[in-house]
Scaffold this active site. Structure first.
Site, PDB file in Angstrom:
ATOM      1  N   ASN A 141     -17.647  -5.092 -56.086  1.00  0.00           N
ATOM      2  CA  ASN A 141     -16.588  -6.097 -56.205  1.00  0.00           C
ATOM      3  C   ASN A 141     -17.100  -7.173 -57.165  1.00  0.00           C
ATOM      4  O   ASN A 141     -17.909  -8.017 -56.795  1.00  0.00           O
ATOM      5  CB  ASN A 141     -16.293  -6.681 -54.814  1.00  0.00           C
ATOM      6  CG  ASN A 141     -15.172  -7.698 -54.837  1.00  0.00           C
ATOM      7  OD1 ASN A 141     -14.683  -8.091 -55.901  1.00  0.00           O
ATOM      8  ND2 ASN A 141     -14.753  -8.127 -53.664  1.00  0.00           N
ATOM      9  N   ARG A 165     -13.417  -2.611 -56.589  1.00  0.00           N
ATOM     10  CA  ARG A 165     -12.249  -3.415 -56.212  1.00  0.00           C
ATOM     11  C   ARG A 165     -11.635  -3.924 -57.519  1.00  0.00           C
ATOM     12  O   ARG A 165     -12.309  -4.536 -58.351  1.00  0.00           O
ATOM     13  CB  ARG A 165     -12.667  -4.605 -55.357  1.00  0.00           C
ATOM     14  CG  ARG A 165     -11.452  -5.431 -55.039  1.00  0.00           C
ATOM     15  CD  ARG A 165     -11.768  -6.732 -54.368  1.00  0.00           C
ATOM     16  NE  ARG A 165     -10.511  -7.443 -54.123  1.00  0.00           N
ATOM     17  CZ  ARG A 165     -10.386  -8.749 -54.224  1.00  0.00           C
ATOM     18  NH1 ARG A 165     -11.409  -9.499 -54.561  1.00  0.00           N
ATOM     19  NH2 ARG A 165      -9.238  -9.320 -53.989  1.00  0.00           N
ATOM     20  N   HIS A 193      -3.841  -8.391 -51.905  1.00  0.00           N
ATOM     21  CA  HIS A 193      -4.480  -8.113 -50.602  1.00  0.00           C
ATOM     22  C   HIS A 193      -4.031  -6.756 -50.054  1.00  0.00           C
ATOM     23  O   HIS A 193      -4.099  -6.515 -48.847  1.00  0.00           O
ATOM     24  CB  HIS A 193      -4.105  -9.179 -49.536  1.00  0.00           C
ATOM     25  CG  HIS A 193      -4.661 -10.544 -49.792  1.00  0.00           C
ATOM     26  ND1 HIS A 193      -3.929 -11.679 -49.524  1.00  0.00           N
ATOM     27  CD2 HIS A 193      -5.858 -10.962 -50.235  1.00  0.00           C
ATOM     28  CE1 HIS A 193      -4.648 -12.749 -49.826  1.00  0.00           C
ATOM     29  NE2 HIS A 193      -5.826 -12.325 -50.258  1.00  0.00           N
ATOM     30  N   LEU A 208      -4.770 -14.031 -43.408  1.00  0.00           N
ATOM     31  CA  LEU A 208      -4.909 -15.486 -43.534  1.00  0.00           C
ATOM     32  C   LEU A 208      -6.366 -15.852 -43.806  1.00  0.00           C
ATOM     33  O   LEU A 208      -7.165 -16.024 -42.886  1.00  0.00           O
ATOM     34  CB  LEU A 208      -4.420 -16.182 -42.249  1.00  0.00           C
ATOM     35  CG  LEU A 208      -3.037 -15.769 -41.707  1.00  0.00           C
ATOM     36  CD1 LEU A 208      -2.694 -16.543 -40.436  1.00  0.00           C
ATOM     37  CD2 LEU A 208      -1.950 -15.947 -42.757  1.00  0.00           C
ATOM     38  N   ARG A 231      -4.004 -23.428 -52.703  1.00  0.00           N
ATOM     39  CA  ARG A 231      -2.810 -23.039 -53.483  1.00  0.00           C
ATOM     40  C   ARG A 231      -1.545 -23.498 -52.757  1.00  0.00           C
ATOM     41  O   ARG A 231      -1.471 -23.435 -51.528  1.00  0.00           O
ATOM     42  CB  ARG A 231      -2.746 -21.527 -53.655  1.00  0.00           C
ATOM     43  CG  ARG A 231      -3.830 -20.982 -54.541  1.00  0.00           C
ATOM     44  CD  ARG A 231      -3.669 -19.472 -54.698  1.00  0.00           C
ATOM     45  NE  ARG A 231      -4.961 -18.876 -54.950  1.00  0.00           N
ATOM     46  CZ  ARG A 231      -5.342 -17.689 -54.488  1.00  0.00           C
ATOM     47  NH1 ARG A 231      -4.533 -16.962 -53.757  1.00  0.00           N
ATOM     48  NH2 ARG A 231      -6.530 -17.234 -54.784  1.00  0.00           N
ATOM     49  N   GLU A 247     -12.125  -4.519 -46.189  1.00  0.00           N
ATOM     50  CA  GLU A 247     -11.652  -4.029 -47.483  1.00  0.00           C
ATOM     51  C   GLU A 247     -12.656  -3.077 -48.121  1.00  0.00           C
ATOM     52  O   GLU A 247     -12.275  -2.118 -48.785  1.00  0.00           O
ATOM     53  CB  GLU A 247     -11.365  -5.221 -48.417  1.00  0.00           C
ATOM     54  CG  GLU A 247     -10.079  -5.938 -48.027  1.00  0.00           C
ATOM     55  CD  GLU A 247      -9.981  -7.357 -48.553  1.00  0.00           C
ATOM     56  OE1 GLU A 247     -10.750  -8.219 -48.067  1.00  0.00           O
ATOM     57  OE2 GLU A 247      -9.138  -7.613 -49.425  1.00  0.00           O
TER      58      GLU A 247
HETATM   59  P1  ADP Z   1     -11.546 -15.424 -48.624  1.00  0.00           P
HETATM   60  O1  ADP Z   1     -10.093 -15.476 -49.006  1.00  0.00           O
HETATM   61  O2  ADP Z   1     -12.397 -16.350 -49.426  1.00  0.00           O
HETATM   62  O3  ADP Z   1     -12.089 -14.023 -48.451  1.00  0.00           O
HETATM   63  P2  ADP Z   1     -11.903 -15.630 -45.747  1.00  0.00           P
HETATM   64  O4  ADP Z   1     -11.051 -14.496 -45.308  1.00  0.00           O
HETATM   65  O5  ADP Z   1     -13.379 -15.500 -45.597  1.00  0.00           O
HETATM   66  O6  ADP Z   1     -11.541 -16.112 -47.202  1.00  0.00           O
HETATM   67  O7  ADP Z   1     -11.413 -16.931 -44.946  1.00  0.00           O
HETATM   68  C1  ADP Z   1     -12.044 -18.166 -45.147  1.00  0.00           C
HETATM   69  C2  ADP Z   1     -11.278 -19.226 -44.372  1.00  0.00           C
HETATM   70  O8  ADP Z   1     -11.153 -18.837 -42.995  1.00  0.00           O
HETATM   71  C3  ADP Z   1     -12.008 -20.554 -44.338  1.00  0.00           C
HETATM   72  O9  ADP Z   1     -11.654 -21.380 -45.408  1.00  0.00           O
HETATM   73  C4  ADP Z   1     -11.521 -21.163 -43.042  1.00  0.00           C
HETATM   74  O10 ADP Z   1     -10.351 -21.924 -43.307  1.00  0.00           O
HETATM   75  C5  ADP Z   1     -11.132 -19.993 -42.193  1.00  0.00           C
HETATM   76  N1  ADP Z   1     -12.040 -19.797 -41.048  1.00  0.00           N
HETATM   77  C6  ADP Z   1     -13.129 -19.015 -40.974  1.00  0.00           C
HETATM   78  N2  ADP Z   1     -13.699 -19.095 -39.747  1.00  0.00           N
HETATM   79  C7  ADP Z   1     -12.935 -19.975 -39.020  1.00  0.00           C
HETATM   80  C8  ADP Z   1     -12.978 -20.493 -37.694  1.00  0.00           C
HETATM   81  N3  ADP Z   1     -13.936 -20.127 -36.842  1.00  0.00           N
HETATM   82  N4  ADP Z   1     -12.017 -21.352 -37.327  1.00  0.00           N
HETATM   83  C9  ADP Z   1     -11.049 -21.724 -38.169  1.00  0.00           C
HETATM   84  N5  ADP Z   1     -10.962 -21.270 -39.436  1.00  0.00           N
HETATM   85  C10 ADP Z   1     -11.877 -20.411 -39.860  1.00  0.00           C
END
Ligand code: ADP
Length: 407
Positions: free
Chosen positions: A15, A99, A187, A216, A248, A391
């Site tokens: 990736n 990816r 995604h 999310l 965003r 993924e």
């Molecule tokens: P990316 O799109 O960078 O792959 P991720 O899927 O790793 O992102 O998600 C990252 C986001 O998930 C962080 O910015 C945070 O908002 C949220 N997050 C991760 N762990 C927690 C948690 N324990 N509680 C609340 N939000 C979380």
């Protein structure tokens, strides 16, 4: 088909970002990860490669990594290292799965050849942050491993089953055709993975199901999946559309764009920057794009952080409701990615007051984080399921399938 080769297949997943390469080596016999790691700060001072074989300590090598080719060379050297390696030689890699973010109208994972690379390059302007480094990764692997098949797995491919009514923007037809403007969605690898897994967990026949998948993370999108196929998704021509995200803005009145450009004297780069990097929950709260920071700020009474979360929840609810209408009901609502997997509070708030749709969460069970679980009550007609996305595994599976189809 050469069954022996396929059973023993080892697949390297790559990736590539502009200054990083994430990698995982899979043994597809049992879908286990043999080793994984990250090349960071490519072309910058302080470049390093992290490598970890399964069950072993992580090790880090700080060295000069001027470009992706050298980065991949270090990855292969790590994998074949006499002490820490997991394969004896490069020849044990049966395929490399890449990816690839924007594949335009390419509807499936494909073997990479010059034609595919040309197609991919034509889409640079639609995915300027992702496709150029993706191509660098492909070229680097091709050069270092000329005899090993390279496969591209596109984030957009899963959404190619959308109908014209779902992917067409109501803009002049000629302009859209000229510039290939339509909803593509992103995604896809994650939505596909979690939809399948959620059907398995709940014992539902994927081919006769209505699933809404909520990815999310920092970037976020929701997809309506009917009978295993994407029929609508919240991201569009680019990953900016749809949900409110970390930084965003998601859906806004399009008239805001020329309005702001005029009032604030912004050029194209500046307005893009504003909508992609300075908006979302970060923009509304002025605190952070990370929900953990927002929750901490709310504890201290920060009302802007509270508003950011409220706006986020409201937007997610609206899209789920829209997809319930598109699908004529929802059998399973799936939550995945950083926030979807880890935040019971966000899942709870999104699902609050959705009993009209047959969505009822078990507040106790919903406290789980990062594990596969049905979190709805027994009498909830829509099952709500948390499925950690994977993924990389999905890319490895797709790569294996492409290889099998050409063997
Ligand atoms: P990316 O799109 O960078 O792959 P991720 O899927 O790793 O992102 O998600 C990252 C986001 O998930 C962080 O910015 C945070 O908002 C949220 N997050 C991760 N762990 C927690 C948690 N324990 N509680 C609340 N939000 C979380």
């Amino acid at each position: 088909m050469l069954k022996g080769i396929i059973i023993k297949m080892k697949v390297l997943i790559v990736n590539s970002g502009s200054s990083s390469i994430k990698y995982q080596m899979f043994d597809m016999e049992n879908e286990s990860v043999l080793a994984k790691g990250l090349v960071e700060r490519i072309g910058l001072e302080g470049a390093l490669i992290t490598y970890q074989a399964a069950g072993q300590d992580k090790y880090i090598l700080e060295t000069e990594i001027p470009n992706h080719e050298i980065g991949i060379k270090f990855v292969v050297e790590s994998l074949t290292d006499a002490q820490h390696g997991v394969i004896r030689s490069m020849d044990e890699i049966n395929a490399v799965g890449h990816r690839a973010v924007h594949g335009g109208v390419i509807a499936e994972s494909v073997l990479i050849d010059d034609r595919i690379k040309e197609e991919f390059e034509k889409l640079f302007s639609l995915a300027p942050l992702h496709n150029p480094p993706g191509l660098m990764g492909m070229n680097a692997c091709e050069k270092l491993m000329p005899n090993i098949p390279q496969v591209a797995v596109f984030d957009t491919a899963f959404h190619q089953t959308m109908s014209p009514s779902a992917y067409t923007y109501a803009l002049p037809k000629g302009i859209c055709e000229k510039h290939k403007i339509r909803r593509y969605g992103f995604h896809g690898t994650s939505h596909k993975f979690v939809a399948r897994r959620a059907a398995e967990i709940t014992g539902l026949d994927l081919n006769n199901s209505k699933i809404v998948t909520c990815h999310l993370g920092n970037g976020a999108s929701i997809t309506a999946v009917k009978n295993g196929k994407s029929v609508d998704t919240s991201m569009g021509l680019t990953p900016l559309e749809g949900l409110v995200m970390g930084t965003r803005c998601g859906n806004i009145d399009p008239a805001i764009v020329p309005f702001l450009m005029e009032k604030e004297n912004l050029n194209i780069d500046q307005i893009n920057q504003l909508m992609n990097k300075k908006s979302g929950v970060f923009g509304v709260s002025g605190v952070s794009s990370d929900f953990r920071d927002l929750e901490a700020a709310i504890e201290e009474g920060n009302t802007d952080a509270q508003l950011a979360i409220d706006v986020y929840i409201h937007c997610a609810k609206k899209i789920i409701g829209a997809y319930a209408a598109v699908l004529n009901g929802v059998d399973i609502l799936v939550f995945t990615a950083g926030l979807g997997e880890n935040s019971g509070a966000i899942r709870e708030k999104i699902c609050e007051n959705m009993d009209y749709l047959g969505i009822n969460i078990d507040l106790e069970i919903n406290k789980i984080r990062g594990e596969e679980k049905v979190v709805s009550t027994i009498d909830s007609s829509t099952k709500v399921v948390v499925v950690p996305t994977n993924e990389e595994l999905m890319i490895a599976r797709e790569t294996k399938e492409v290889l099998e189809s050409i063997s």
